[in-house]
Each structure stands twice: as C-alpha cells, then as structure tokens.
Scaffold this motif. Structure first.
Motif, PDB file in Angstrom:
ATOM      1  N   ALA A  13      36.217  49.416  41.587  1.00 55.13           N
ATOM      2  CA  ALA A  13      36.683  47.897  41.369  1.00 55.13           C
ATOM      3  C   ALA A  13      37.026  47.508  41.931  1.00 55.13           C
ATOM      4  CB  ALA A  13      37.140  47.644  39.224  1.00 55.13           C
ATOM      5  N   LEU A  14      37.816  47.300  42.857  1.00 56.12           N
ATOM      6  CA  LEU A  14      38.636  46.948  43.869  1.00 56.12           C
ATOM      7  C   LEU A  14      37.517  46.134  45.179  1.00 56.12           C
ATOM      8  CD1 LEU A  14      41.549  49.603  44.157  1.00 56.12           C
ATOM      9  CD2 LEU A  14      41.634  47.241  42.437  1.00 56.12           C
ATOM     10  N   ALA A  15      36.475  46.695  44.591  1.00 52.48           N
ATOM     11  CA  ALA A  15      35.587  45.778  45.872  1.00 52.48           C
ATOM     12  C   ALA A  15      35.455  44.042  45.964  1.00 52.48           C
ATOM     13  CB  ALA A  15      34.352  45.765  45.723  1.00 52.48           C
ATOM     14  N   ALA A  16      35.314  43.336  46.867  1.00 49.18           N
ATOM     15  CA  ALA A  16      35.511  42.106  46.894  1.00 49.18           C
ATOM     16  C   ALA A  16      34.399  41.202  45.963  1.00 49.18           C
ATOM     17  CB  ALA A  16      35.631  40.713  48.657  1.00 49.18           C
ATOM     18  N   GLY A  17      34.670  39.879  45.975  1.00 46.65           N
ATOM     19  CA  GLY A  17      33.403  39.032  45.122  1.00 46.65           C
ATOM     20  C   GLY A  17      33.373  38.901  43.306  1.00 46.65           C
ATOM     21  N   LEU A  18      34.604  39.406  43.189  1.00 46.18           N
ATOM     22  CA  LEU A  18      34.761  39.407  41.936  1.00 46.18           C
ATOM     23  C   LEU A  18      34.964  38.473  41.050  1.00 46.18           C
ATOM     24  CD1 LEU A  18      35.974  43.227  41.455  1.00 46.18           C
ATOM     25  CD2 LEU A  18      33.581  42.478  41.297  1.00 46.18           C
ATOM     26  N   ALA A  19      34.925  38.278  39.612  1.00 47.19           N
ATOM     27  CA  ALA A  19      35.060  36.686  39.553  1.00 47.19           C
ATOM     28  C   ALA A  19      36.289  37.075  38.869  1.00 47.19           C
ATOM     29  CB  ALA A  19      34.278  36.535  38.344  1.00 47.19           C
ATOM     30  N   SER A  20      37.204  36.433  37.353  1.00 45.27           N
ATOM     31  CA  SER A  20      37.696  35.831  37.250  1.00 45.27           C
ATOM     32  C   SER A  20      38.233  36.312  35.840  1.00 45.27           C
ATOM     33  CB  SER A  20      38.701  34.517  36.703  1.00 45.27           C
ATOM     34  OG  SER A  20      37.561  33.290  35.682  1.00 45.27           O
ATOM     35  N   CYS A  21      39.833  36.486  35.520  1.00 48.36           N
ATOM     36  CA  CYS A  21      40.091  37.143  34.794  1.00 48.36           C
ATOM     37  C   CYS A  21      39.248  36.621  33.310  1.00 48.36           C
ATOM     38  CB  CYS A  21      41.435  37.140  34.189  1.00 48.36           C
ATOM     39  SG  CYS A  21      42.284  38.106  34.974  1.00 48.36           S
ATOM     40  N   SER A  22      38.718  37.881  32.665  1.00 51.78           N
ATOM     41  CA  SER A  22      38.219  37.911  31.043  1.00 51.78           C
ATOM     42  C   SER A  22      40.133  37.801  30.537  1.00 51.78           C
ATOM     43  CB  SER A  22      36.983  39.263  30.785  1.00 51.78           C
ATOM     44  OG  SER A  22      38.273  40.560  30.340  1.00 51.78           O
ATOM     45  N   PRO A  23      40.130  36.823  29.169  1.00 52.43           N
ATOM     46  CA  PRO A  23      41.702  37.200  27.879  1.00 52.43           C
ATOM     47  C   PRO A  23      41.532  38.166  28.217  1.00 52.43           C
ATOM     48  CG  PRO A  23      39.217  34.826  27.893  1.00 52.43           C
ATOM     49  CD  PRO A  23      38.455  35.955  28.668  1.00 52.43           C
ATOM     50  N   LYS A  24      40.269  39.850  27.511  1.00 54.36           N
ATOM     51  CA  LYS A  24      40.451  40.387  26.287  1.00 54.36           C
ATOM     52  C   LYS A  24      41.440  41.104  27.680  1.00 54.36           C
ATOM     53  CE  LYS A  24      36.340  43.091  28.252  1.00 54.36           C
ATOM     54  NZ  LYS A  24      35.376  43.738  27.852  1.00 54.36           N
ATOM     55  N   SER A  25      41.444  41.548  28.629  1.00 57.88           N
ATOM     56  CA  SER A  25      42.258  42.451  29.965  1.00 57.88           C
ATOM     57  C   SER A  25      43.758  41.969  29.272  1.00 57.88           C
ATOM     58  CB  SER A  25      41.775  41.797  30.914  1.00 57.88           C
ATOM     59  OG  SER A  25      42.141  40.728  30.906  1.00 57.88           O
ATOM     60  N   SER A  51      52.674  51.998  45.768  1.00 56.73           N
ATOM     61  CA  SER A  51      52.657  53.024  47.419  1.00 56.73           C
ATOM     62  C   SER A  51      52.042  51.764  47.640  1.00 56.73           C
ATOM     63  CB  SER A  51      51.458  53.678  47.165  1.00 56.73           C
ATOM     64  OG  SER A  51      50.450  53.245  47.007  1.00 56.73           O
ATOM     65  N   CYS A  52      52.503  50.219  47.227  1.00 54.47           N
ATOM     66  CA  CYS A  52      52.317  49.056  47.276  1.00 54.47           C
ATOM     67  C   CYS A  52      52.973  48.166  48.359  1.00 54.47           C
ATOM     68  CB  CYS A  52      51.150  48.364  46.836  1.00 54.47           C
ATOM     69  SG  CYS A  52      51.385  46.096  47.339  1.00 54.47           S
ATOM     70  N   ALA A  53      53.194  48.141  50.018  1.00 56.22           N
ATOM     71  CA  ALA A  53      54.442  47.855  50.512  1.00 56.22           C
ATOM     72  C   ALA A  53      54.492  46.413  50.113  1.00 56.22           C
ATOM     73  CB  ALA A  53      54.047  47.328  52.040  1.00 56.22           C
ATOM     74  N   ARG A  81      51.054  46.370  35.276  1.00 59.23           N
ATOM     75  CA  ARG A  81      50.394  46.730  35.237  1.00 59.23           C
ATOM     76  C   ARG A  81      49.576  47.768  36.185  1.00 59.23           C
ATOM     77  NH1 ARG A  81      46.810  43.430  30.587  1.00 59.23           N
ATOM     78  NH2 ARG A  81      47.413  44.086  29.026  1.00 59.23           N
ATOM     79  N   GLU A  82      49.533  48.767  36.291  1.00 59.14           N
ATOM     80  CA  GLU A  82      49.584  50.336  37.169  1.00 59.14           C
ATOM     81  C   GLU A  82      48.000  50.410  37.812  1.00 59.14           C
ATOM     82  OE1 GLU A  82      52.114  53.379  34.960  1.00 59.14           O
ATOM     83  OE2 GLU A  82      50.454  53.493  34.679  1.00 59.14           O
ATOM     84  N   ILE A  83      48.033  49.785  39.156  1.00 57.27           N
ATOM     85  CA  ILE A  83      46.838  50.462  40.028  1.00 57.27           C
ATOM     86  C   ILE A  83      47.300  51.143  41.122  1.00 57.27           C
ATOM     87  CG2 ILE A  83      45.025  49.082  41.218  1.00 57.27           C
ATOM     88  CD1 ILE A  83      45.264  47.818  38.661  1.00 57.27           C
ATOM     89  N   ILE A  84      45.825  51.925  41.708  1.00 54.95           N
ATOM     90  CA  ILE A  84      46.167  52.780  42.965  1.00 54.95           C
ATOM     91  C   ILE A  84      45.841  52.414  43.975  1.00 54.95           C
ATOM     92  CG2 ILE A  84      45.852  54.908  43.093  1.00 54.95           C
ATOM     93  CD1 ILE A  84      47.400  54.829  40.759  1.00 54.95           C
ATOM     94  N   THR A  85      46.922  52.539  44.780  1.00 54.87           N
ATOM     95  CA  THR A  85      46.127  51.668  46.474  1.00 54.87           C
ATOM     96  C   THR A  85      46.480  53.593  47.505  1.00 54.87           C
ATOM     97  OG1 THR A  85      48.307  51.003  46.161  1.00 54.87           O
ATOM     98  CG2 THR A  85      46.340  49.311  45.780  1.00 54.87           C
ATOM     99  N   PRO A  86      46.585  53.299  48.284  1.00 53.75           N
ATOM    100  CA  PRO A  86      46.507  54.207  49.179  1.00 53.75           C
ATOM    101  C   PRO A  86      47.845  54.318  49.653  1.00 53.75           C
ATOM    102  CG  PRO A  86      44.364  53.090  50.019  1.00 53.75           C
ATOM    103  CD  PRO A  86      45.649  52.823  48.812  1.00 53.75           C
ATOM    104  N   PRO A  87      48.241  55.242  49.989  1.00 49.24           N
ATOM    105  CA  PRO A  87      48.007  56.379  49.717  1.00 49.24           C
ATOM    106  C   PRO A  87      48.147  57.388  48.079  1.00 49.24           C
ATOM    107  CG  PRO A  87      49.822  56.859  50.953  1.00 49.24           C
ATOM    108  CD  PRO A  87      49.545  55.410  50.576  1.00 49.24           C
ATOM    109  N   ASN A  88      47.020  57.075  47.710  1.00 47.15           N
ATOM    110  CA  ASN A  88      46.934  56.926  46.503  1.00 47.15           C
ATOM    111  C   ASN A  88      47.242  58.179  45.593  1.00 47.15           C
ATOM    112  OD1 ASN A  88      44.366  55.852  46.632  1.00 47.15           O
ATOM    113  ND2 ASN A  88      43.070  57.349  47.092  1.00 47.15           N
ATOM    114  N   ILE A 170      41.209  43.057  39.630  1.00 49.88           N
ATOM    115  CA  ILE A 170      42.274  43.246  40.708  1.00 49.88           C
ATOM    116  C   ILE A 170      40.945  42.993  42.152  1.00 49.88           C
ATOM    117  CG2 ILE A 170      43.609  43.763  40.902  1.00 49.88           C
ATOM    118  CD1 ILE A 170      44.193  42.402  38.701  1.00 49.88           C
ATOM    119  N   GLN A 171      41.671  42.594  42.640  1.00 49.37           N
ATOM    120  CA  GLN A 171      40.972  42.960  44.426  1.00 49.37           C
ATOM    121  C   GLN A 171      42.276  42.962  45.344  1.00 49.37           C
ATOM    122  OE1 GLN A 171      38.451  39.772  45.241  1.00 49.37           O
ATOM    123  NE2 GLN A 171      37.675  39.562  43.784  1.00 49.37           N
ATOM    124  N   GLY A 172      43.145  42.993  44.656  1.00 45.85           N
ATOM    125  CA  GLY A 172      44.917  43.386  45.586  1.00 45.85           C
ATOM    126  C   GLY A 172      45.370  42.903  45.244  1.00 45.85           C
TER     127      GLY A 172
END
Length: 205
Positions: A13-25, A51-53, A81-88, A170-172
């Motif tokens: 789901a980290l791919a580009a082209g996604l829309a804005s937040c939904s309130p439930k999140s 692991s995000c600089a 809130r935790e998101i996984i980025t490389p190194p995963n 989430i895109q980044g």
C-alpha cells in the motif's frame, strides 16, 4: 536479525497514486502509542518508521519543540503509528523491542533508535545497535532475542502496518495527519513546526 527478513511483510500500500485519508483511520485505539492529552480536540498522528532517516531527523530537529508546545501543554493528543520501510527487518525489530519495553518506555526506546540510526547504517551493525538500545532500557540480551523473534508480536505489527497503510493511504514517512487531514502533500516527508502550527490552529477552530 537477518532471519526477520523472510517474515516481515512488505506493505504494497505504499505505492504511489493513493488518495487522502479516510476518517476511520484516525480513530485512536488501544494499540496506539500516544502522548499528551487523550481528550484534546486536536489529534496529531505521525506515521513513521524506525529505519527512516527523515523520521530520525524530524525527531531530532522538530519533535522537541513540538512536544514542548503541544504535548506537554495538553493541547494535542499525539499518536505515533508504525510503518515498515527498508531495511524492513531493522524497522520491525526496533518496533518489537520498543513495545516489549512497555508503554512507559516506548518513546524513549524509539528516540534512542533514531539517535543510533546513523551509526548503525554506517557500520552495518544493526543487531548490536538495537541490542545496546534494549539494554539501556533495562532489557537483557535473552529478552531482546525473544522479543524480536516473537512470531505473534510480529504478526500483530504487520497487521497494524497493513491496516494503517491502506486506510490512511501512506505513501512515505514521516506522514503527519491532523484531525484526519494530511499536512503538506500526499507523499509524506518532514514537516516544519510552522506547518504543524498552521494545521493545528485550523483544526482547533
């Protein structure tokens, strides 16, 4: 550490082209790590990776002033809130370790991981760096090993990452959301205190 790679879900789901937040999140749950006033009118959610600089730099350069102005004064409920980025495997192990340390030490551990991040990247000694952080938080090496290889906890982490990545689009990292509205562009990235000031002021009206 390396054995974690095969078990860490890489969230598509980290791919580009996604829309804005939904309130439930933005509904705060028992799984969330929070600081500040749980009853505040304004909820600031940071989606970040250990692991995000960029996340580490925001933590060092902006977070202290943000905390003093909004968290310590009870003006906002801050949710991390935790998101996984490389190194995963590094991000996953850091989050598992922080949760094992307990809610009262969670943010201390994440801060220590961010501070150790540059040296770990330079030396490649990720396990050693994370173990040092764990021990500074009062964990033994055996406890650390058990924590970062806990399959049940890892599944729960992956479930959270997948849920938030999809629901909040989430895109980044870092991505900041104030009362359901993303701060800045959709792609995420560091935000200045001035940008957060503006978003918080608008949300507080």
């Amino acid at each position: 550490m390396r054995s974690l790679i095969s078990r860490v879900t890489v969230v598509a789901a980290l791919a580009a082209g996604l829309a804005s937040c939904s309130p439930k999140s933005e509904a705060v749950t028992a799984d969330d790590m929070t600081q500040g006033n749980p009853n505040a009118k304004v909820v600031v959610v940071e989606y970040a990776s250990a692991s995000c600089a960029h996340c580490a730099r925001w933590n060092a350069e902006v977070y202290p002033a943000f905390k003093a102005k909004y968290i310590d004064t009870g003006k906002v409920n801050y949710v991390y809130r935790e998101i996984i980025t490389p190194p995963n495997e590094v991000a996953a192990a850091a989050f598992l370790m922080a949760r094992c340390a307990g809610k009262d030490k969670y943010f201390q551990v994440i801060d220590s991981v961010y501070r150790a991040q540059e040296q770990m990247f330079q030396t490649g000694q990720f396990r050693e760096g994370l173990l040092n952080v764990a021990q500074s938080a009062g964990m033994t090496e055996d406890q650390f090993n058990a924590c970062v290889t806990d399959e049940k906890a890892l599944k729960a982490l992956n479930d959270r990452v997948e849920k938030y990545s999809k629901e909040a689009k989430i895109q980044g990292t870092p991505t900041f959301v104030v009362n359901g509205k993303k701060v800045g562009d959709e792609g995420g990235g560091e935000r200045t205190l001035a940008q957060l000031d503006e978003a918080i002021a608008a949300a507080a009206k």
